[in-house]
Design an enzyme around this catalytic site. Sequence first.
Site, PDB file in Angstrom:
ATOM      1  CD  GLN A 137      -7.123   4.819  -2.877  1.00 52.92           C
ATOM      2  OE1 GLN A 137      -7.712   4.054  -2.298  1.00 52.92           O
ATOM      3  NE2 GLN A 137      -6.510   5.703  -2.069  1.00 52.92           N
ATOM      4  CB  SER A 140       1.723   4.491  -3.963  1.00 55.99           C
ATOM      5  OG  SER A 140       1.172   4.914  -2.526  1.00 55.99           O
ATOM      6  CB  SER A 172      -5.521  -3.221  -2.985  1.00 54.37           C
ATOM      7  OG  SER A 172      -4.600  -2.844  -2.128  1.00 54.37           O
ATOM      8  CD  GLU A 255      -6.645   4.477   2.604  1.00 55.58           C
ATOM      9  OE1 GLU A 255      -6.507   5.311   1.706  1.00 55.58           O
ATOM     10  OE2 GLU A 255      -6.336   3.253   2.443  1.00 55.58           O
ATOM     11  CD  GLU A 372       6.989   6.274  10.952  1.00 55.53           C
ATOM     12  OE1 GLU A 372       5.993   5.867   9.910  1.00 55.53           O
ATOM     13  OE2 GLU A 372       7.268   5.520  11.924  1.00 55.53           O
TER      14      GLU A 372
END
Lengths: 389, 332
Positions: A137, A140, A172, A255, A372
Amino acid sequence: MNRPRPNAVARPDLSVPETRAAFAAWMAGHVEELASFHNGDGGDDLETTFRALSHLQRLLYDAGWIRLGWPVKFGGLGGSVLLRGVVSEELAAAGYPPPFSFGTQEVLGPAVATYAAPDLAATVIPRLLAGEETWCQGFSEPEAGSDLASLRTRAVEDGDSWRVSGQKVWTSWAQFADRCVLLARTGTVESGHRGITALLADMAAPGITVRPLRSMTGDDEFCELFFDDVVVPKCRTIGAVGGGWAVTMAILASERGVAAWQRQAWLYGRLGDLVRDGADLEAAAIGEALELTYALRLLSRRTLRALADGVLPGPDSSVDKLLLSTAEQYLFDVALESCASSLLYDDDTVSRAWRRDYLYSRAASIYGGTSEIQKTIVAERVLGLPRAR
Amino acid sequence: MDEPERDLLEASLRKLLGATPAGELRGARTAFGWTDVLIEDEEAAVATLFELQGELLAGASALEDLALTAAGFPSSEGTAFVFPVSVVPTSRIETAGSDPVVLLVEGVTVTRPVAPERIVVPVQAPEARTVVIGTPWPEEARWPNEGGGIDPAGGWARLCAIVPVKPAIAVLLDDADAEVPWEATRAACLRALAHELTAVGRVMLGLAVDHVTSRHQFGAPIGTFQAVQHRLAEVCMWQQSAEAAVAAAWEHPDPHSAVLAKILAGRFVTSAGRHCQQVLGGMGFTWEHPFHRYLRRALLLEPFLGRAAELRAALGASLIADRGALPRLAPL
């Protein structure tokens, strides 16, 4: 090439309790075949772990268990999505680790099934489920983590292809992956979330460099990915051009929701281990760990049930993720209290597992969107508070 | 009971609770036939009534009704139930030699203008059992006639008394079959309390959301500030957890799910009490603002049948005693 598919023993027409019993009976009948996986992840180093868990994926696929709850057009056997939840839970309850693509298939599978061109989805999803290929994936980036919509990896049109350049991080298992669900900017720099497109890239394509990134657990599970003018055919576009944000939201919701169900089953097992292994157990802390794991179970079950009714998870799944990090970190905080001397000082298999899981739990409030970010989503989209921006 | 029937029940009970003075609620519920609904569909009856109890801050007698019915005693003005404020009841029977036999009663109970004729009370029995006993309340003994403490409107009062009982009652304690009513009564009360507490917390969160959406500071609604948003998001997480646990407690009659529902409802109101109070600022600290009435009710009810912290400890102790054989809860 697709391997021939043996006749499945799993049956999609059984109810949840019948499937639970049938799968438990199958595991009991295959104890020897499964013995090497019991109470561990099957290996000391990453490569061995990857091979072992991929083998487990194929084993369960061949018997049909991994095909339950997936449509026939994707290599599945059909039946309710709930059956997927039963298999993952019973596997954990019996002390086995999740097969290699268990997480990936729940996180990426539904979005690819929904947004990719039908022939693409029908080609790649069966291979993922069957353990013939693995996916990673590419979301980021160094300065686009919580602020994912500011990502800068670019995909430029070139005839029938995209040419992709940029960098991804925290990917990952990329070193073993055959494909990458990749987010790239196809709009202007200022286009924000409206200028993003999702692609399915081949990891073997020229121009991709994978560099393992050692995490603080000591594993090289995460990677950095570098794309240098990588060609991705346009038929590998997932969803509309500029429509990558919808794909992203669907993936993140899966997810945060369904993957949380798999995680709670595993946490529940670890809580049982803790009560057996722990030296200085405090009753109130054990009760609280059960309370939090149970709450996570109920909320992720709600998400799974909605999915079984054909509803993709929405902002409520951020509550699931918030609770996942709360429950997971609490459980391993208790583990640290209860098994401090072995977790901190010893190097036997059990102690190392507690140490690894304790350290890994520190990431639970970061991966899949930080706590957050989840709280802001819950405040604005569940409670309806006025938006800050 | 189907959805329209439940809506109708809710609307009727809402009207009833809104129109009836606290002292007449028991009679009004009897006239309404709530006990019949309870027998017909326990979940619908309890969920609807106790969610309304919390939302409208209704008086105490509903829980007493439920406890008496669950324990197999007729619900009436003349019979009072004594609720423990601990996991294990602290009321107990003492026999000094062969006689006299006395009951040391300790708990909270519904206030009454006239003392009841009889009390029903869970008491400790040997081997960690609890037995529910009914015994006459002495005519000369005093009974709390109005609410006091942190939430006088709740209609609850503490009861500490020593009451003579018939020796036959003490024999009951040694009868291993006599414990049956308590587990079921306890679970019924835990579920009802979980509903009521959850509804109290929901109002607190609603008040806070309204406030931070409409009040401005620094030129923006205070609900746009991350510090405020994140406090309420956490409360929302516990709200959803409590609501899911309360619903799950009706799926299976196992004792754990009722306990977990009460624990999570307790966590929700505790979290709501702290964070909603903070974001309500000075407004929430006034007598005029309704927040404190809900806070008081939450503080009053949370310890009933054991505070969350005590219930967690008892739950944990049972898991440890089973050496990690965890109960399989809430199946798919």
